[in-house]
Motif scaffolding. Structure first.
Motif, PDB file in Angstrom:
ATOM      1  N   UNK A  65      -4.584  -3.218  -0.995  1.00 42.53           N
ATOM      2  CA  UNK A  65      -5.313  -2.079  -0.458  1.00 42.53           C
ATOM      3  C   UNK A  65      -6.778  -2.135  -0.879  1.00 42.53           C
ATOM      4  N   UNK A  66      -7.669  -1.675   0.006  1.00 43.19           N
ATOM      5  CA  UNK A  66      -9.082  -1.580  -0.319  1.00 43.19           C
ATOM      6  C   UNK A  66      -9.374  -0.381  -1.195  1.00 43.19           C
ATOM      7  N   UNK A  67     -10.645  -0.272  -1.657  1.00 42.55           N
ATOM      8  CA  UNK A  67     -10.984   0.787  -2.607  1.00 42.55           C
ATOM      9  C   UNK A  67     -10.739   2.171  -2.036  1.00 42.55           C
ATOM     10  N   UNK A  68     -11.117   2.402  -0.789  1.00 37.90           N
ATOM     11  CA  UNK A  68     -10.912   3.720  -0.188  1.00 37.90           C
ATOM     12  C   UNK A  68      -9.435   4.041  -0.063  1.00 37.90           C
ATOM     13  N   UNK A  69      -8.632   3.061   0.367  1.00 38.01           N
ATOM     14  CA  UNK A  69      -7.185   3.285   0.503  1.00 38.01           C
ATOM     15  C   UNK A  69      -6.533   3.534  -0.851  1.00 38.01           C
ATOM     16  N   UNK A  70      -6.973   2.808  -1.873  1.00 34.70           N
ATOM     17  CA  UNK A  70      -6.449   3.031  -3.227  1.00 34.70           C
ATOM     18  C   UNK A  70      -6.747   4.460  -3.662  1.00 34.70           C
TER      19      UNK A  70
ATOM     20  N   UNK B 211       0.214   0.685   3.931  1.00 30.59           N
ATOM     21  CA  UNK B 211      -0.561   1.786   3.360  1.00 30.59           C
ATOM     22  C   UNK B 211       0.144   3.129   3.499  1.00 30.59           C
ATOM     23  N   UNK B 212       0.668   3.451   4.689  1.00 22.28           N
ATOM     24  CA  UNK B 212       1.288   4.756   4.913  1.00 22.28           C
ATOM     25  C   UNK B 212       2.525   4.941   4.040  1.00 22.28           C
TER      26      UNK B 212
END
Length: 402
Positions: A251-256, A307-308
């Motif tokens: 996951x990217x920073x925003x998703x994390x 992600x979800x």
């Protein structure tokens, strides 16, 4: 909860201010986890060093909780809480000023001392502000501030500019407590139950051994300690390592940051919901469902892809793990009389904090050995089963009614 009785006893002011301090405590507790990836790049930290940085703050919580709870039974909950808030506010700001890994560890240990001193007094003040029949709800209202503080930490982490920018979160986390100290002195009432219990007392307070193990409290104390220790292993492992583990899952920073936010939102809602249920349903039913939910959510968090799915798993993990810990905090207050409650709760928090040290360190060691994020999360399940057994035995024990 009877709203009229809450207002008449000053509980509304107590719960509001305690919630605000818990919010700031939650912000500080999760700041290192949110800032960790960028701190690691700046200081060149290995995963083992990151685990040590995570555990440094919780290490300071042990003596802070024990000393803060014990002192509160002598001079009052309000003064010890205010002093503790000053400590963790100043040391949070100091965290933003460190320039080396060694300084980071030292400052986080001292910050933990202030955080540890605050928590048993927040629990005692909240539980003593209301009647015993709504004690679980009151403590849960206070404690839900901790995960909501984690939401603030995650939002600050998302909006902070730059891959190496991590200090803002500690400036915010330090300024907030210092602003609230005058409000505590002006508006927070001392516990009336504590004042009644200690009115006219002479001589030294009961010894630590007597508080914890006399008058039939030995078994209850042991069960509280085991449930605290094991549950906090899981909670602090997730609080500190969840962002890094989600980044390892791609996951990217925003998703994390979003996953971390949902973990904390779930925790806040779980603290409120499970606390309400404990005051309305059989304790064994609620505690059994709570720990079953922890196990199921950990299993989902360790195996679900995407992600979800990870976001949903984190939400339910927060709901059951953080909500479960709020219930344990309320239970501990119910097994010690008012004149000894600060000491009893403080000792339980201190022992539990050993688990909060073990959790991040053990996770760091497993990752350093090359274990995957899924294996590390799954390793928490056996620990959860031990906590569940201790908690289910505890709720069958007699409680005090003051």
């Amino acid at each position: 909860m009877n709203t009229r009785s809450v207002v008449n006893t000053g509980a509304l002011a107590t719960l509001s201010l305690c919630f605000a301090i818990a919010l700031l405590e939650g912000l500080d507790l999760q700041s290192v986890g949110v800032a960790a990836p960028r701190m690691a790049r700046e200081f060149g930290l290995s995963v083992t060093q990151m685990g040590l940085a995570f555990s440094a703050g919780t290490l300071g919580l042990l003596p802070g909780a024990l000393f803060g709870g014990r002192l509160a039974d002598r001079i009052g909950r309000k003064r010890v809480l205010a002093f503790s808030v000053v400590i963790f506010g100043l040391l949070s700001i100091a965290t933003a000023l460190v320039t080396s890994f060694d300084a980071l560890v030292a400052v986080r240990v001292l910050t933990g001392f202030g955080l540890g001193g605050a928590l048993p007094n927040l629990i005692a003040l909240s539980s003593e502000a209301v009647s015993p029949r709504v004690r679980n709800t009151a403590v849960s209202v206070m404690y839900c501030g901790v995960p909501f503080g984690g939401v603030i930490a995650s939002v600050i982490g998302i909006v902070s500019a730059g891959d190496l920018e991590w200090r803002h979160i500690f400036y915010v986390g330090g300024a907030g407590p210092l602003v609230f100290v005058p409000l505590l002195f002006a508006f927070l009432p001392e516990s009336k139950a504590f004042s009644r219990a200690t009115h006219g007392e002479r001589g030294e307070p009961a010894s630590l051994f007597r508080v914890l193990f006399s008058d039939g409290r030995a078994l209850s104390t042991a069960q509280i300690w085991i449930s605290y220790f094991c549950t906090l292993i899981v909670l602090y492992f997730l609080l500190n390592w969840l962002p890094s583990l989600m980044a390892a899952r791609g996951l990217g920073r925003a998703d994390v940051g979003i996953v971390q936010i949902f973990f904390n939102i779930g925790g806040g809602l779980g603290a409120l919901f499970i606390g309400l249920l404990m005051d309305r349903l059989r304790g064994a039913v609620v505690v059994s469902g709570m720990y079953a939910g922890i196990i199921a959510s950990l299993a989902a968090l360790s195996t679900t892809p995407g992600f979800m799915a990870l976001t949903a798993s984190a939400f339910f993990a927060g709901m059951f793990v953080i909500g479960g810990q709020s219930v344990l905090y309320a239970l501990s207050a119910a097994f010690y009389p008012t004149s000894m409650r600060g000491t009893g709760v403080g000792a339980a928090v201190a022992v539990g904090r050993m688990g909060s040290v073990v959790g991040p360190l053990a996770a760091g060691q497993l990752l350093a050995m090359g274990r995957s994020a899924s294996v590390v999360i799954g390793a928490s399940i056996p620990v959860t089963l031990i906590a569940a057994a201790a908690a289910l035995m505890l709720i069958r024990r007699p409680r005090v009614n003051d």
